[in-house]
Scaffold this motif. Structure first.
Motif, short mmCIF file in Angstrom:
data_model
loop_
_atom_site.label_atom_id
_atom_site.label_comp_id
_atom_site.label_asym_id
_atom_site.label_seq_id
_atom_site.Cartn_x
_atom_site.Cartn_y
_atom_site.Cartn_z
N UNK A 189 0.77 -1.36 -0.10
CA UNK A 189 -0.05 -0.06 0.24
C UNK A 189 0.94 1.40 -0.05
N UNK A 190 1.82 1.25 0.88
CA UNK A 190 2.85 2.35 0.83
C UNK A 190 3.45 2.58 -0.48
N UNK A 191 3.91 1.44 -1.08
CA UNK A 191 4.63 1.50 -2.33
C UNK A 191 3.58 2.17 -3.62
N UNK A 192 2.35 1.85 -3.36
CA UNK A 192 1.65 2.49 -4.25
C UNK A 192 1.16 3.96 -4.10
N UNK A 193 0.92 4.17 -2.98
CA UNK A 193 0.51 5.28 -2.56
C UNK A 193 1.84 6.34 -2.94
N UNK B 46 -3.31 14.52 1.68
CA UNK B 46 -3.05 13.44 2.82
C UNK B 46 -2.89 14.43 4.09
N UNK B 47 -2.21 15.67 4.10
CA UNK B 47 -1.79 16.30 5.21
C UNK B 47 -3.09 16.59 6.10
N UNK B 48 -4.25 16.72 5.42
CA UNK B 48 -5.59 17.05 6.20
C UNK B 48 -6.37 16.05 6.44
N UNK C 23 6.45 8.83 4.59
CA UNK C 23 6.81 8.78 3.37
C UNK C 23 6.30 9.56 2.26
N UNK C 24 5.18 10.06 2.48
CA UNK C 24 4.56 11.13 1.46
C UNK C 24 5.21 12.37 1.61
N UNK C 25 5.57 12.84 2.86
CA UNK C 25 6.23 14.30 2.82
C UNK C 25 7.73 13.89 2.21
N UNK C 26 8.43 12.73 2.35
CA UNK C 26 9.54 12.68 1.74
C UNK C 26 9.37 12.34 0.18
N UNK C 27 8.43 12.00 -0.18
CA UNK C 27 7.95 11.81 -1.50
C UNK C 27 7.91 13.36 -2.15
N UNK C 28 7.05 14.08 -1.53
CA UNK C 28 6.89 15.55 -2.03
C UNK C 28 8.46 16.27 -1.84
N UNK C 29 9.30 16.05 -0.77
CA UNK C 29 10.46 16.67 -0.85
C UNK C 29 11.25 16.31 -1.91
N UNK D 250 -1.55 6.62 8.60
CA UNK D 250 -0.54 6.68 9.60
C UNK D 250 0.67 7.64 9.73
N UNK D 251 1.42 7.53 10.72
CA UNK D 251 2.55 8.19 10.83
C UNK D 251 3.49 7.82 9.67
N UNK D 252 3.69 6.54 9.57
CA UNK D 252 4.71 6.13 8.58
C UNK D 252 4.26 6.44 7.27
N UNK D 253 3.17 6.42 6.89
CA UNK D 253 2.63 6.67 5.63
C UNK D 253 2.92 8.35 5.31
N UNK D 254 2.40 9.03 6.46
CA UNK D 254 2.86 10.52 6.45
C UNK D 254 4.22 10.77 5.99
#
Length: 153
Positions: free
Chosen positions: A33-37, A75-77, A88-94, A82-86
């Motif tokens: 799920x994380x991979x695809x997100x 996703x931020x709102x 990963x998503x922040x790192x993806x954006x960065x 979960x915290x792990x996904x958040x």
């Protein structure tokens, strides 16, 4: 929009290492799920309709909910991640927007709280890979599956 060329046909030897990297990363221990997100979110930022369609389909097939897919760009709102996904998503954006963000320390520190060093490397390679795929698809005008169906009709 007409495809310019199909990289898989024109330069299969050059594309093959990218395919192998993605296979390796798929087996690296990162959750499906994380991979695809991550792939969807990077594709949203890059504006790759073909990639968003493909990765959203893969996420659904892997059991991802419509609500989480639908709210991914917010996703931020949303309380659905979960915290792990958040992290990963922040790192993806960065990293996807690295020329603007310069991979901030705060994002890296959050990543480090939720991912082992090996997972950090694998996640970073995944983000780099999806950004490369997005650029191939956008640059060569990969045909969105809906458009391909219309063209064939």
């Amino acid at each position: 929009m007409k495809a310019r060329l199909i990289p898989f046909e024109v330069a299969p030897g050059s594309v093959k290492p990218m395919i192998e990297l993605e296979k390796t990363l798929k087996n690296s221990g990162l959750e499906h799920s994380l991979f695809e997100l991550v792939k969807i979110r990077a594709s949203q930022i890059n504006g790759c309709a073909y990639c968003i369609h493909m990765h959203t389909k893969d996420a659904r097939a892997g059991g991802e909910t419509e609500e989480r897919i639908y709210l991914l760009d917010a996703w931020r709102e949303s309380p659905l991640y979960n915290d792990r996904e958040r992290a990963a998503l922040a790192w993806t954006e960065a990293l996807t927007l690295v020329s603007e963000t310069h991979a901030p320390d705060a994002d890296y520190e959050e990543l480090s709280k939720h991912f082992t060093p090996a997972e950090q490397v694998n996640l970073t390679l995944l983000i780099g890979a999806i950004n490369a795929w997005n650029r191939l698809a956008i640059g060569f005008r990969s045909v969105h599956p809906v458009e391909a169906g219309r063209a064939a009709a």
